[in-house]
Design a protein around this motif. Structure first.
Motif, mmCIF file in Angstrom:
data_model
loop_
_atom_site.group_PDB
_atom_site.id
_atom_site.type_symbol
_atom_site.label_atom_id
_atom_site.label_comp_id
_atom_site.label_asym_id
_atom_site.label_seq_id
_atom_site.Cartn_x
_atom_site.Cartn_y
_atom_site.Cartn_z
ATOM 1 N N ASP A 29 6.226 52.998 64.281
ATOM 2 C CA ASP A 29 6.268 52.837 62.825
ATOM 3 C C ASP A 29 5.870 51.422 62.435
ATOM 4 O O ASP A 29 6.443 50.445 62.941
ATOM 5 C CB ASP A 29 7.679 53.150 62.311
ATOM 6 N N LEU A 30 4.920 51.298 61.524
ATOM 7 C CA LEU A 30 4.400 49.973 61.151
ATOM 8 C C LEU A 30 5.473 49.085 60.540
ATOM 9 O O LEU A 30 5.659 47.932 60.956
ATOM 10 C CB LEU A 30 3.224 50.135 60.186
ATOM 11 N N ILE A 31 6.185 49.588 59.538
ATOM 12 C CA ILE A 31 7.163 48.747 58.838
ATOM 13 C C ILE A 31 8.282 48.320 59.781
ATOM 14 O O ILE A 31 8.699 47.149 59.788
ATOM 15 C CB ILE A 31 7.740 49.478 57.606
ATOM 16 N N GLU A 32 8.775 49.238 60.594
ATOM 17 C CA GLU A 32 9.840 48.890 61.527
ATOM 18 C C GLU A 32 9.357 47.916 62.594
ATOM 19 O O GLU A 32 10.125 47.091 63.087
ATOM 20 C CB GLU A 32 10.425 50.158 62.158
ATOM 21 N N THR A 33 8.079 47.998 62.946
ATOM 22 C CA THR A 33 7.521 47.031 63.892
ATOM 23 C C THR A 33 7.516 45.632 63.292
ATOM 24 O O THR A 33 7.921 44.660 63.944
ATOM 25 C CB THR A 33 6.094 47.440 64.302
ATOM 26 N N VAL A 34 7.083 45.511 62.047
ATOM 27 C CA VAL A 34 7.097 44.199 61.391
ATOM 28 C C VAL A 34 8.536 43.708 61.242
ATOM 29 O O VAL A 34 8.821 42.516 61.427
ATOM 30 C CB VAL A 34 6.391 44.263 60.022
ATOM 31 N N ARG A 35 9.457 44.604 60.931
ATOM 32 C CA ARG A 35 10.869 44.208 60.820
ATOM 33 C C ARG A 35 11.353 43.607 62.145
ATOM 34 O O ARG A 35 12.013 42.576 62.163
ATOM 35 C CB ARG A 35 11.727 45.411 60.436
ATOM 36 N N ARG A 36 11.022 44.262 63.249
ATOM 37 C CA ARG A 36 11.476 43.779 64.551
ATOM 38 C C ARG A 36 10.801 42.455 64.924
ATOM 39 O O ARG A 36 11.436 41.557 65.480
ATOM 40 C CB ARG A 36 11.195 44.832 65.616
ATOM 41 N N LEU A 37 9.516 42.319 64.589
ATOM 42 C CA LEU A 37 8.809 41.070 64.882
ATOM 43 C C LEU A 37 9.223 39.947 63.944
ATOM 44 O O LEU A 37 8.959 38.776 64.207
ATOM 45 C CB LEU A 37 7.298 41.287 64.786
ATOM 46 N N SER A 38 9.822 40.297 62.822
ATOM 47 C CA SER A 38 10.315 39.422 61.740
ATOM 48 C C SER A 38 9.211 38.895 60.837
ATOM 49 O O SER A 38 9.457 38.592 59.676
ATOM 50 C CB SER A 38 11.193 38.276 62.253
ATOM 51 N N LEU A 39 7.975 38.807 61.342
ATOM 52 C CA LEU A 39 6.866 38.372 60.485
ATOM 53 C C LEU A 39 5.545 38.708 61.148
ATOM 54 O O LEU A 39 5.461 38.905 62.360
ATOM 55 C CB LEU A 39 6.942 36.866 60.198
ATOM 56 N N LEU A 40 4.509 38.753 60.318
ATOM 57 C CA LEU A 40 3.126 38.806 60.779
ATOM 58 C C LEU A 40 2.400 37.609 60.180
ATOM 59 O O LEU A 40 2.337 37.474 58.956
ATOM 60 C CB LEU A 40 2.430 40.081 60.307
ATOM 61 N N GLN A 41 1.860 36.750 61.021
ATOM 62 C CA GLN A 41 1.128 35.596 60.507
ATOM 63 C C GLN A 41 -0.226 36.035 59.969
ATOM 64 O O GLN A 41 -0.939 36.812 60.600
ATOM 65 C CB GLN A 41 0.933 34.558 61.605
ATOM 66 N N LEU A 42 -0.565 35.538 58.784
ATOM 67 C CA LEU A 42 -1.867 35.824 58.184
ATOM 68 C C LEU A 42 -2.817 34.685 58.527
ATOM 69 O O LEU A 42 -2.587 33.540 58.144
ATOM 70 C CB LEU A 42 -1.727 35.979 56.667
ATOM 71 N N GLU A 43 -3.855 35.007 59.274
ATOM 72 C CA GLU A 43 -4.835 34.016 59.700
ATOM 73 C C GLU A 43 -6.192 34.669 59.565
ATOM 74 O O GLU A 43 -6.423 35.758 60.069
ATOM 75 C CB GLU A 43 -4.550 33.612 61.147
ATOM 76 N N PRO A 44 -7.125 34.052 58.840
ATOM 77 C CA PRO A 44 -8.321 34.765 58.405
ATOM 78 C C PRO A 44 -9.434 34.927 59.430
ATOM 79 O O PRO A 44 -10.377 35.682 59.189
ATOM 80 C CB PRO A 44 -8.815 33.917 57.227
ATOM 81 N N THR A 45 -9.385 34.228 60.566
ATOM 82 C CA THR A 45 -10.489 34.308 61.520
ATOM 83 C C THR A 45 -10.719 35.746 61.967
ATOM 84 O O THR A 45 -9.781 36.447 62.337
ATOM 85 C CB THR A 45 -10.194 33.431 62.753
ATOM 86 N N LYS A 46 -11.989 36.185 61.955
ATOM 87 C CA LYS A 46 -12.307 37.575 62.277
ATOM 88 C C LYS A 46 -13.298 37.670 63.435
ATOM 89 O O LYS A 46 -14.157 38.547 63.457
ATOM 90 C CB LYS A 46 -12.880 38.275 61.044
ATOM 91 N N ALA A 47 -13.159 36.782 64.412
ATOM 92 C CA ALA A 47 -14.070 36.842 65.561
ATOM 93 C C ALA A 47 -13.972 38.200 66.249
ATOM 94 O O ALA A 47 -14.974 38.726 66.766
ATOM 95 C CB ALA A 47 -13.740 35.729 66.541
ATOM 96 N N ILE A 48 -12.774 38.770 66.261
ATOM 97 C CA ILE A 48 -12.568 40.123 66.773
ATOM 98 C C ILE A 48 -11.969 40.990 65.670
ATOM 99 O O ILE A 48 -12.516 42.017 65.295
ATOM 100 C CB ILE A 48 -11.685 40.117 68.028
ATOM 101 N N ALA A 49 -10.839 40.565 65.136
ATOM 102 C CA ALA A 49 -10.189 41.210 63.991
ATOM 103 C C ALA A 49 -9.176 40.214 63.464
ATOM 104 O O ALA A 49 -8.753 39.304 64.185
ATOM 105 C CB ALA A 49 -9.503 42.513 64.410
ATOM 106 N N PRO A 50 -8.755 40.329 62.200
ATOM 107 C CA PRO A 50 -7.714 39.437 61.693
ATOM 108 C C PRO A 50 -6.471 39.490 62.581
ATOM 109 O O PRO A 50 -6.098 40.555 63.094
ATOM 110 C CB PRO A 50 -7.431 39.990 60.295
ATOM 111 N N SER A 51 -5.832 38.346 62.759
ATOM 112 C CA SER A 51 -4.713 38.260 63.699
ATOM 113 C C SER A 51 -3.624 39.284 63.414
ATOM 114 O O SER A 51 -3.093 39.906 64.342
ATOM 115 C CB SER A 51 -4.107 36.847 63.656
#
Length: 368
Positions: A29-51
């Motif tokens: 589950d996406l939302i529960e994964t972010v909850r467990r990780l506590s955050l997702l850092q937003l970093e714009p570099t797209k050499a492969i995909a956004p972080s």
């Protein structure tokens, strides 16, 4: 007196990997994964995909659709705060600090300067809030710059008055990101974005944030280098521990001790939280890594945006690859092996590279 847990490096690494949901038992589950990780850092570099997308792919696998992430942000099921995405009900843990901006007690000189700049431009602050109240959500380009004292900087933010005012209004809890991304990020009144959850006092909120962070990290230092928005230490959360061969004391999440461990291979974003504390990475994983996209090409050892390679509880190499979307290919330049790869390791890492290309919907071009 609390028991001090005695851990081997292997124990510590496995706790860290398991806390970051990088074992065979993948989350779903996406939302529960972010909850467990506590955050997702937003970093714009797209050499492969956004972080943020890479981090979720590393956990959820190719079933993860990046559009689901950005839809969740647009719908405020995930909320952007200080260049990270967090679950909505965590925002209450930051709002007491926002109410005290620029801080309580005796202020440092730089905090006084921030306060004075906002005070001098209070009319601009009110103009932005009024425009958002009437017409929000809006992008930065549609907000008025009526600052009488320009933002002074020796860097690229010089005279970027609206951008810097928005940053301060987010810190004050008056404005919040309302979806969108990059140059098209939208802003609105925080009262229309943040959940109306009870706000704990600052000290309790900081304690709860330490606990959330330790759950996400598994093991961390009580004190470390001070970072502006998201610390890498955890205060008095959890229980004390020592790690064999590593100096100093740690804090460990007791719920994650003595858990069965089943590792796997994973390709990680350079901004993955498993790596965010570079000192912890070096001490526990004995891994050498620097993001080299800021280096001249001739001085790079591993590549512009090399992905760290995890195998079970060890960081074992780096993948130098680039997503060439115009050509429709994921171009692998090299797999740098820090240790000799067994046949099982090679097969597992190759499967992850193929899965990455499949998820990106690109043809894999590999030198081998």
């Amino acid at each position: 007196m609390a028991t001090v847990h005695e851990l081997s490096r292997t124990d510590a690494r496995r706790i860290a990997v398991q806390a970051q949901l990088l074992t065979k038992q993948r989350p779903t589950d996406l939302i529960e994964t972010v909850r467990r990780l506590s955050l997702l850092q937003l970093e714009p570099t797209k050499a492969i995909a956004p972080s943020a997308e890479l981090v979720l792919w590393s956990r959820l696998g190719s079933a993860f659709d990046p559009q689901e992430l950005w839809d969740a942000a647009d719908e405020q099921r995930l909320i952007e705060l200080h260049q990270t995405l967090r679950v909505a009900d965590d925002i209450a843990l930051f709002r007491a600090e926002m109410a005290e901006w620029p801080g309580s007690g005796e202020l440092s000189e730089w905090r006084e300067d921030l306060r004075d700049w906002v005070t001098a431009n209070n009319a601009c602050r009110r103009d932005i809030l009024e425009r958002l109240r009437a017409d929000g959500p809006l992008p930065t380009s549609e907000l008025p710059d009526t600052c009488v004292v320009p933002w002074a900087s020796s860097g690229w933010n010089n005279n970027r008055n609206v951008r810097m005012m928005l940053d301060k209004l987010v810190q004050r809890g008056e404005v919040a990101a309302a979806g969108g991304s990059g140059r098209e990020r939208l802003w609105d009144l925080a009262s229309r974005i943040y959940p109306d959850d009870p706000v704990p006092p600052v000290e309790e909120a900081l304690r709860l944030r330490d606990e959330r962070r330790l759950t996400a990290l598994g093991i961390a230092r009580a004190k470390s280098t001070r970072l502006p928005f998201e610390p890498i230490d955890v205060g008095e959360a959890g229980e004390p521990a020592v790690v064999e061969g590593v100096r100093g004391q740690w804090r460990v999440d007791p719920a994650q001790l003595s858990q069965p461990f089943a590792g796997r291979a994973a390709l990680l974003s350079p901004f993955d939280r498993l790596l965010a504390d570079r000192k912890r990475m070096s001490e526990l994983f004995e891994y050498d890594y620097i993001l080299e996209m800021y280096k001249p090409a001739a001085k790079r050892r591993w590549g512009y945006y090399a992905l760290p390679i995890l195998y079970c509880d060890r960081l074992v190499g780096k993948l130098d690859a680039t997503a060439d979307r115009d050509a429709g290919v994921l171009r692998v330049a090299a797999v740098h092996r820090d240790v000799p790869f067994s046949k099982a390791m090679t097969a597992a890492v190759d499967r992850e590279i193929k899965d990455l290309a499949r998820w990106l919907r690109l043809e894999l071009v590999h030198p081998d």
